[in-house]
Write a protein that holds these residues in place. Structure first.
Motif, PDB file in Angstrom:
ATOM      1  N   ASN A 144       0.726  -1.334   0.133  1.00  0.00           N
ATOM      2  CA  ASN A 144       0.218  -0.206   0.003  1.00  0.00           C
ATOM      3  C   ASN A 144       0.685   1.205   0.059  1.00  0.00           C
ATOM      4  O   ASN A 144       0.343   2.600   0.068  1.00  0.00           O
TER       5      ASN A 144
ATOM      6  N   TYR B 241      -4.579  -8.452   0.610  1.00  0.00           N
ATOM      7  CA  TYR B 241      -5.587  -7.738   0.135  1.00  0.00           C
ATOM      8  C   TYR B 241      -4.934  -6.296  -0.094  1.00  0.00           C
ATOM      9  O   TYR B 241      -5.285  -5.688  -1.384  1.00  0.00           O
TER      10      TYR B 241
ATOM     11  N   ILE C 295      -5.123  -4.830  -4.176  1.00  0.00           N
ATOM     12  CA  ILE C 295      -5.270  -3.441  -4.548  1.00  0.00           C
ATOM     13  C   ILE C 295      -4.399  -2.916  -5.476  1.00  0.00           C
ATOM     14  O   ILE C 295      -4.552  -2.364  -6.533  1.00  0.00           O
TER      15      ILE C 295
ATOM     16  N   LEU D 138     -15.541  -4.679  -6.720  1.00  0.00           N
ATOM     17  CA  LEU D 138     -14.449  -4.634  -5.995  1.00  0.00           C
ATOM     18  C   LEU D 138     -14.378  -3.094  -5.574  1.00  0.00           C
ATOM     19  O   LEU D 138     -13.925  -2.987  -4.328  1.00  0.00           O
ATOM     20  N   GLU D 139     -14.705  -2.152  -6.224  1.00  0.00           N
ATOM     21  CA  GLU D 139     -14.596  -0.923  -5.926  1.00  0.00           C
ATOM     22  C   GLU D 139     -15.614  -0.779  -4.490  1.00  0.00           C
ATOM     23  O   GLU D 139     -15.296  -0.248  -3.428  1.00  0.00           O
TER      24      GLU D 139
ATOM     25  N   GLN E  32     -14.343  -2.429  -1.760  1.00  0.00           N
ATOM     26  CA  GLN E  32     -13.181  -1.793  -1.085  1.00  0.00           C
ATOM     27  C   GLN E  32     -13.753  -0.744  -0.217  1.00  0.00           C
ATOM     28  O   GLN E  32     -13.104  -0.306   0.882  1.00  0.00           O
ATOM     29  N   ARG E  33     -14.738   0.165  -0.422  1.00  0.00           N
ATOM     30  CA  ARG E  33     -15.245   1.298   0.288  1.00  0.00           C
ATOM     31  C   ARG E  33     -15.850   0.461   1.526  1.00  0.00           C
ATOM     32  O   ARG E  33     -15.675   1.093   2.571  1.00  0.00           O
TER      33      ARG E  33
ATOM     34  N   ASP F  62     -14.653  -1.831   3.082  1.00  0.00           N
ATOM     35  CA  ASP F  62     -13.270  -2.491   3.707  1.00  0.00           C
ATOM     36  C   ASP F  62     -13.521  -4.058   3.925  1.00  0.00           C
ATOM     37  O   ASP F  62     -13.068  -4.733   4.927  1.00  0.00           O
TER      38      ASP F  62
ATOM     39  N   GLN G 112     -12.503  -7.241   3.450  1.00  0.00           N
ATOM     40  CA  GLN G 112     -11.317  -7.868   2.434  1.00  0.00           C
ATOM     41  C   GLN G 112     -11.783  -9.147   1.973  1.00  0.00           C
ATOM     42  O   GLN G 112     -11.080  -9.536   1.172  1.00  0.00           O
TER      43      GLN G 112
ATOM     44  N   PHE H   1     -13.683  -8.982  -0.876  1.00  0.00           N
ATOM     45  CA  PHE H   1     -12.712  -8.463  -2.130  1.00  0.00           C
ATOM     46  C   PHE H   1     -11.943  -9.538  -2.506  1.00  0.00           C
ATOM     47  O   PHE H   1     -11.639  -9.695  -3.846  1.00  0.00           O
TER      48      PHE H   1
ATOM     49  N   SER I  87     -11.590 -11.266  -6.263  1.00  0.00           N
ATOM     50  CA  SER I  87     -10.159 -11.191  -7.093  1.00  0.00           C
ATOM     51  C   SER I  87      -9.685 -12.219  -7.773  1.00  0.00           C
ATOM     52  O   SER I  87      -9.094 -12.213  -8.797  1.00  0.00           O
TER      53      SER I  87
END
Length: 438
Positions: free
Chosen positions: A125, A225, A229, A247-248, A251-252, A254, A256, A259, A263
């Motif tokens: 990140n 995670y 991203i 996915l967005e 992600q908002r 959270d 994980q 997601f 993915s």
């Protein structure tokens, strides 16, 4: 499997008594690892032999008279093969006599003393974690220190690794190599000739289904995670528009776990993507972008007419491969730290019932080779779990033995060693298990 040790050059140096000795520049995965004398390697071999006996590969003999040029070149080749072959046994790699010597020569080569130091470990990140280490701490030890700081379960350390990552302009980055367990991250970072290298923590497996092994550890989930991203942001993983929107939203929230579940359906999720490079297929000189993972090499080729073509090479049809350094080191006594220019990886591939060589020219050829070896080892583990009576998995204190055939051939049988310097090419021949290909 062999590690990518090579000795592309040696230098003559004067000694304290007025004579001369030979100093060998040893490279690992294309980066200068150490400079070492024959006498040091000879003593190390004797120490290893006292512990491991006759299972060691042959060591080049001493010469008591002056060596000719051909004899010196032969010794250099023999030392290179010795370093490649001595790393095949995983028990030797973990031994104190093996690790302690390599720690010492790394420190000596770059004139670094053992002392306390702070090292920044970068996460996917973009944040970094400062850890207090010794300059003589190995990558294995530094990974343990990082895991304690972030709460990563110790039994999951094998799913992660420390990498040398080159940070470029406009936020671009390139994963250049995975640090071997016995490498010293502090030394590797200080010895890199380009200043924008950093040590990064990333997952180190190429089978996306292995995510399931990490889901009970919060820190592990957080790491993969973050990497998922990052891979999507860098366009290394390529979701459809519908997948991206879902996915967005996750992600908002959270979320994980959800997601990561989604993915795993994304194209090239969990793959390692290389920088743009060149290949010889379907025509020489074609531009290419390679993504490696899930038992395949995915290649997006740009043709001379600027059209693109997606080509998939399945690992179960790759017979062997080798990495070659094309050219010479111009400054024999200079500080050249990497061999990452003029590298090629060629692999022998079965297509339409015939074997054909495919060639990729990339400064990340060693990383690509490491990825190919990783996919083979993961496949072996999976086969062992499915067919325990057919494959013998290496255990502590036991030698490496598989029903899957592995061939460690001398690279000179494939390419003449003239202006080319062929490294430990792995040459892992995928055989059969009960007449069924991998």
């Amino acid at each position: 499997m062999k590690m990518h040790f090579c000795i592309p050059v040696s230098q003559q140096r004067p000694d304290a008594l007025g004579g001369r000795y030979t100093l060998y520049s040893v490279y690992l995965d294309g980066f200068l690892f150490c400079r070492v004398r024959y006498s040091q390697l000879h003593r190390w071999n004797e120490q290893l032999r006292r512990v491991f006996g006759d299972c060691l590969p042959p060591f080049p003999p001493k010469y008591y008279l002056a060596m000719t040029t051909s004899m010196a070149n032969e010794r250099r080749d023999q030392l290179e093969r010795y370093l490649q072959n001595v790393t095949v046994d995983p028990n030797m790699l973990r031994s104190d006599v093996f690790v302690d010597f390599l720690k010492l020569v790394q420190l000596d080569t770059f004139s670094i003393s053992t002392k306390k130091a702070s090292l920044d470990i970068f996460l996917p990140n973009g944040r970094s974690i400062p850890v207090e280490i010794l300059t003589s701490d190995t990558a294995e030890r530094v990974l343990e220190v990082v895991s304690q700081k972030i709460g990563l379960c110790r039994e999951l350390l094998g799913y992660f690794g420390l990498f040398l990552i080159r940070f470029c302009k406009e936020g671009k980055l390139s994963v250049m190599k995975k640090l071997a367990d016995f490498e010293l991250p502090y030394v590797s970072l200080r010895s890199s000739e380009v200043e924008n290298y950093k040590v990064g923590l990333r997952k180190w497996y190429l089978d996306p289904s292995l995510d399931s092994m990490l889901m009970d550890c919060r820190a592990a989930v957080s790491l993969i995670y973050m990497q998922a991203i990052q891979d999507i942001q860098k366009e290394w993983a390529r979701p459809t528009q519908a997948q991206r929107q879902k996915l967005e939203a996750l992600q908002r929230e959270d979320n994980q776990t959800k997601f990561l579940e989604l993915s795993r359906e994304v194209r090239h999720y969990g793959y390692v993507q290389l920088d743009p490079c060149t290949c010889d297929y379907p025509e020489p000189g074609c531009g290419a972008v390679l993504s490696v993972g899930n038992n395949e090499i995915s290649c997006c080729v740009t043709l001379p007419d600027n059209q693109t073509q997606d080509i998939i090479f399945q690992m179960n049809r790759v017979k062997c491969w080798q990495v070659t350094f094309l050219g010479t080191l111009l400054d024999m006594n200079g500080p050249q730290q990497t061999l990452n220019q003029n590298l090629e990886l060629r692999f022998l591939y079965s297509e339409e019932s015939r074997w054909q060589w495919f060639v990729i020219y990339s400064r990340q050829a060693f990383l690509l080779s490491s990825c190919l070896k990783k996919m083979i080892s993961e496949k072996m583990v999976k086969l062992a779990a499915e067919n325990p009576e057919m494959i013998e998995v290496p255990e502590q204190g036991r030698s490496k033995k598989y029903h899957i055939q592995q061939s460690q051939k001398d690279s000179s049988s494939f390419l003449p060693r003239t202006s080319k310097i062929t490294t430990a090419e792995a040459d892992c021949v995928l055989g059969t298990v009960e007449e069924e290909g991998l």
